[in-house]
Design a protein around this motif. Sequence first.
Motif, short mmCIF file in Angstrom:
data_model
loop_
_atom_site.label_atom_id
_atom_site.label_comp_id
_atom_site.label_asym_id
_atom_site.label_seq_id
_atom_site.Cartn_x
_atom_site.Cartn_y
_atom_site.Cartn_z
N LEU A 1 3.84 5.96 -5.39
CA LEU A 1 3.94 6.08 -6.85
C LEU A 1 2.81 6.91 -7.44
N GLU A 2 1.65 6.92 -6.78
CA GLU A 2 0.52 7.71 -7.29
C GLU A 2 0.72 9.20 -7.10
N SER A 3 1.34 9.62 -6.01
CA SER A 3 1.38 11.06 -5.73
C SER A 3 2.77 11.60 -5.40
N GLU B 1 0.83 -1.20 0.00
CA GLU B 1 0.00 0.00 0.00
C GLU B 1 0.87 1.25 0.00
N GLU C 1 2.20 1.80 -3.57
CA GLU C 1 1.16 2.32 -4.46
C GLU C 1 0.87 3.79 -4.17
N GLU C 2 0.73 4.13 -2.89
CA GLU C 2 0.45 5.51 -2.51
C GLU C 2 1.59 6.43 -2.94
#
Length: 83
Positions: free
Chosen positions: A41-43, A35, A38-39
């Motif tokens: 890499l997204e922002s 998690e 992912e968090e």
Amino acid sequence: MHGLAVLLFPAALMLFALAMERLESRLERLNVRGEHVEEFLESAQPEQLDTLATHGFPAALDEFRDRRSPANSETGDSIRVTQ
């Protein structure tokens, strides 16, 4: 010769176990969950991606968390983590 092996084997086994325990504790500290990846890499901003490329994921994640913390969001400061 066998007597010497009988005396040295337990000591060598203990040293190996202590070394593995230290390695395990280091790996546990550097453990990052999916998690978080992912968090990140997204922002992530380019500065955090540079830190990821040069210092690895734990340092980049620390910088990312520092940027998102409430204390830094008020001032707009970004703390750079170096090793």
